[in-house]
Design a protein around this motif. Sequence first.
Motif, PDB file in Angstrom:
ATOM      1  N   HIS A   1       0.810  -1.402   0.239  1.00 44.74           N
ATOM      2  CA  HIS A   1      -0.052   0.010  -0.106  1.00 44.74           C
ATOM      3  C   HIS A   1       0.971   1.268  -0.120  1.00 44.74           C
ATOM      4  CE1 HIS A   1       1.290  -0.286   4.069  1.00 44.74           C
ATOM      5  NE2 HIS A   1       0.485   0.906   4.831  1.00 44.74           N
ATOM      6  N   THR A   2       2.065   0.965  -0.105  1.00 47.05           N
ATOM      7  CA  THR A   2       3.071   2.289  -0.125  1.00 47.05           C
ATOM      8  C   THR A   2       4.038   2.206  -1.501  1.00 47.05           C
ATOM      9  OG1 THR A   2       4.978   1.401   1.110  1.00 47.05           O
ATOM     10  CG2 THR A   2       3.186   2.095   2.326  1.00 47.05           C
ATOM     11  N   GLN A   3       4.633   3.388  -1.404  1.00 43.68           N
ATOM     12  CA  GLN A   3       5.942   3.267  -2.585  1.00 43.68           C
ATOM     13  C   GLN A   3       7.178   3.337  -1.864  1.00 43.68           C
ATOM     14  OE1 GLN A   3       5.364   3.554  -5.831  1.00 43.68           O
ATOM     15  NE2 GLN A   3       3.275   3.298  -5.395  1.00 43.68           N
ATOM     16  N   VAL A   4       7.286   2.768  -0.899  1.00 39.28           N
ATOM     17  CA  VAL A   4       8.553   2.331  -0.041  1.00 39.28           C
ATOM     18  C   VAL A   4       9.640   1.618  -1.005  1.00 39.28           C
ATOM     19  CG1 VAL A   4       9.941   1.652   1.952  1.00 39.28           C
ATOM     20  CG2 VAL A   4       7.419   2.803   2.121  1.00 39.28           C
ATOM     21  N   ILE A   5       9.312   0.355  -1.401  1.00 37.96           N
ATOM     22  CA  ILE A   5      10.135  -0.440  -2.053  1.00 37.96           C
ATOM     23  C   ILE A   5      10.334   0.492  -3.545  1.00 37.96           C
ATOM     24  CG2 ILE A   5      10.324  -2.403  -3.275  1.00 37.96           C
ATOM     25  CD1 ILE A   5       8.859  -3.919  -1.257  1.00 37.96           C
ATOM     26  N   PRO A   6      11.337   0.796  -3.969  1.00 36.76           N
ATOM     27  CA  PRO A   6      11.910   1.461  -5.079  1.00 36.76           C
ATOM     28  C   PRO A   6      11.229   0.795  -6.562  1.00 36.76           C
ATOM     29  CG  PRO A   6      13.711   1.629  -3.792  1.00 36.76           C
ATOM     30  CD  PRO A   6      12.780   0.294  -3.173  1.00 36.76           C
ATOM     31  N   SER A   7      10.492   1.431  -7.408  1.00 36.53           N
ATOM     32  CA  SER A   7      10.120   0.951  -8.689  1.00 36.53           C
ATOM     33  C   SER A   7      10.124   2.138  -9.550  1.00 36.53           C
ATOM     34  CB  SER A   7       8.725   0.404  -8.512  1.00 36.53           C
ATOM     35  OG  SER A   7       7.698   1.408  -7.632  1.00 36.53           O
ATOM     36  N   SER A   8      10.179   1.673 -10.902  1.00 37.14           N
ATOM     37  CA  SER A   8      10.020   2.784 -11.787  1.00 37.14           C
ATOM     38  C   SER A   8       8.635   2.751 -12.161  1.00 37.14           C
ATOM     39  CB  SER A   8      11.054   2.376 -13.217  1.00 37.14           C
ATOM     40  OG  SER A   8      10.725   0.753 -13.470  1.00 37.14           O
ATOM     41  N   ALA A   9       8.134   3.666 -13.039  1.00 38.54           N
ATOM     42  CA  ALA A   9       6.871   3.888 -13.311  1.00 38.54           C
ATOM     43  C   ALA A   9       6.212   2.719 -13.867  1.00 38.54           C
ATOM     44  CB  ALA A   9       6.613   5.008 -14.474  1.00 38.54           C
ATOM     45  N   GLY A  10       5.055   2.257 -13.238  1.00 37.14           N
ATOM     46  CA  GLY A  10       4.304   1.013 -13.963  1.00 37.14           C
ATOM     47  C   GLY A  10       4.891  -0.090 -13.411  1.00 37.14           C
TER      48      GLY A  10
ATOM     49  N   ALA B   1      -5.168  -0.643   9.317  1.00 38.27           N
ATOM     50  CA  ALA B   1      -6.334  -0.811   8.772  1.00 38.27           C
ATOM     51  C   ALA B   1      -6.569  -0.198   7.195  1.00 38.27           C
ATOM     52  CB  ALA B   1      -7.549  -0.612   9.692  1.00 38.27           C
ATOM     53  N   GLU B   2      -6.260   0.923   7.384  1.00 31.32           N
ATOM     54  CA  GLU B   2      -6.657   1.724   5.779  1.00 31.32           C
ATOM     55  C   GLU B   2      -5.902   1.340   4.792  1.00 31.32           C
ATOM     56  OE1 GLU B   2      -4.082   4.638   8.423  1.00 31.32           O
ATOM     57  OE2 GLU B   2      -5.661   3.188   8.719  1.00 31.32           O
ATOM     58  N   GLY B   3      -4.559   0.725   5.260  1.00 29.92           N
ATOM     59  CA  GLY B   3      -3.760   0.120   4.170  1.00 29.92           C
ATOM     60  C   GLY B   3      -4.271  -1.080   3.653  1.00 29.92           C
ATOM     61  N   ARG B   4      -4.684  -2.015   4.662  1.00 27.95           N
ATOM     62  CA  ARG B   4      -5.369  -3.349   4.275  1.00 27.95           C
ATOM     63  C   ARG B   4      -6.517  -3.097   3.524  1.00 27.95           C
ATOM     64  NH1 ARG B   4      -4.330  -3.908  10.064  1.00 27.95           N
ATOM     65  NH2 ARG B   4      -6.568  -3.991  10.341  1.00 27.95           N
ATOM     66  N   ALA B   5      -7.395  -2.160   3.906  1.00 25.68           N
ATOM     67  CA  ALA B   5      -8.477  -1.920   2.893  1.00 25.68           C
ATOM     68  C   ALA B   5      -8.055  -1.509   1.597  1.00 25.68           C
ATOM     69  CB  ALA B   5      -9.284  -0.818   3.619  1.00 25.68           C
ATOM     70  N   GLN B   6      -7.051  -0.811   1.445  1.00 29.16           N
ATOM     71  CA  GLN B   6      -6.620  -0.418   0.180  1.00 29.16           C
ATOM     72  C   GLN B   6      -6.177  -1.542  -0.764  1.00 29.16           C
ATOM     73  OE1 GLN B   6      -3.576   2.702   0.069  1.00 29.16           O
ATOM     74  NE2 GLN B   6      -2.838   2.224  -1.965  1.00 29.16           N
ATOM     75  N   VAL B   7      -5.509  -2.574  -0.108  1.00 28.23           N
ATOM     76  CA  VAL B   7      -5.190  -3.454  -0.680  1.00 28.23           C
ATOM     77  C   VAL B   7      -6.426  -4.379  -1.286  1.00 28.23           C
ATOM     78  CG1 VAL B   7      -3.615  -5.723  -0.712  1.00 28.23           C
ATOM     79  CG2 VAL B   7      -2.809  -3.572   0.128  1.00 28.23           C
ATOM     80  N   TYR B   8      -7.328  -4.629  -0.228  1.00 27.45           N
ATOM     81  CA  TYR B   8      -8.458  -5.477  -0.688  1.00 27.45           C
ATOM     82  C   TYR B   8      -9.322  -4.806  -1.665  1.00 27.45           C
ATOM     83  CZ  TYR B   8     -12.645  -7.995   0.165  1.00 27.45           C
ATOM     84  OH  TYR B   8     -13.651  -8.977   0.215  1.00 27.45           O
ATOM     85  N   ALA B   9      -9.546  -3.559  -1.484  1.00 24.63           N
ATOM     86  CA  ALA B   9     -10.253  -3.219  -2.522  1.00 24.63           C
ATOM     87  C   ALA B   9      -9.524  -3.224  -4.073  1.00 24.63           C
ATOM     88  CB  ALA B   9     -10.591  -1.460  -2.421  1.00 24.63           C
ATOM     89  N   SER B  10      -8.373  -3.084  -4.151  1.00 22.00           N
ATOM     90  CA  SER B  10      -7.459  -2.933  -5.240  1.00 22.00           C
ATOM     91  C   SER B  10      -7.930  -4.778  -6.010  1.00 22.00           C
ATOM     92  CB  SER B  10      -6.025  -2.955  -5.237  1.00 22.00           C
ATOM     93  OG  SER B  10      -6.166  -1.329  -4.870  1.00 22.00           O
ATOM     94  N   LEU B  11      -7.381  -5.422  -5.049  1.00 13.83           N
ATOM     95  CA  LEU B  11      -7.432  -7.034  -5.551  1.00 13.83           C
ATOM     96  C   LEU B  11      -9.105  -7.366  -6.096  1.00 13.83           C
ATOM     97  CD1 LEU B  11      -5.550  -8.975  -2.747  1.00 13.83           C
ATOM     98  CD2 LEU B  11      -4.720  -7.872  -4.985  1.00 13.83           C
TER      99      LEU B  11
END
Length: 245
Positions: free
Chosen positions: A152-161, A188-198
Motif C-alpha cells: 500500500h506504499t511506495q517504499v520499495i523502489p520502482s520505476s513507473a508502472g 487498517a486503511e492500508g489493508r482496506a486499500q489492498v483489498y479493494a484493489s484485489l
Amino acid sequence: MLIQSHTVDLATPSGPMRTYVHRPQGDGRYPVILFYSEIFQQTGPIERSARLMAGHGYVVLVPEVFHELNPAGTVLAYDEAGRDKGNADKAAKPVASYDADNIALITWAQAQPWCSGQFGAMGFCLGGHLAFRAALQPQVSATACFYATDLHTQVIPSSAGQHSMARLADITGELLMIWGKQDPHIPAEGRAQVYASLAQAGLRFTWHEFNGQHAFMRDEGERYDPELAQLGYQLALALFRRKLG
C-alpha cells in the motif's frame, strides 16, 4: 516426511543468488514453493518455517533477497542494527530486480529431476510482498502472503508502472492474504486499500485478518503467537494442496 537441505548459487543479472534448498529425501517429483524471508534473510525462524513446509511434500527454495548487496550467507540479527541494514537494503534494490530473481529460481527448478512443474510462493513481511511479486510469474499458481509490507506504499523502489499493485493483471493464480490487525506496518486503511484493489481487479483471493501483531508467525520474540502460526500454516498448506497437489 524426512527432508534434506543444501545450497546453490544461481546466476542472476545482478550477480550470484545464494539459495537454500529444502526438499523431501529420496526420489520423487514435488511441487516447488518460492519462499521469501523478512529483511533479515534466512534466519533460524525462516529456515524452520521452510523446513516445516518441505516436510509436507514440497521443494522449498529460500533465496537471499538482497544477494547483490551482501556477501553470500549473510544473516541479519533481529536487533536495531539488523533492522537498519535490512531496511537500507530494501530501499536500495529496485523492485523489478525481484522479477529476474524469480525467473532464475523457476528456470533452475524446472531443470531439476525433483520438480513436478507446479509452483507456489510464500513469504513473511517483506517476503509477503515478494511472494506477491512472484505471483506475477505465469508459472506460479498459488501464493500465501503473510502481513505483506509496502503493497500500500511506495517504499520499495520502482520505476513507473512497476510497483506490484500496478501489475495485478499479471496475476493468474490464487492468493491467500493473511494479516495481523495489531500490525502497525500495515494499518487498517492500508489493508482496506489492498483489498479493494484485489477485488476490483477480479483476482481469486482469500483474505484473513487475525488479532495478531506484526511477525506473529516468527517463532522468536514476544510477538510470536503459536496458535495463530499453526492456523496460518494450515491455511497455506490447504491452498498448496488444492492448487499444486
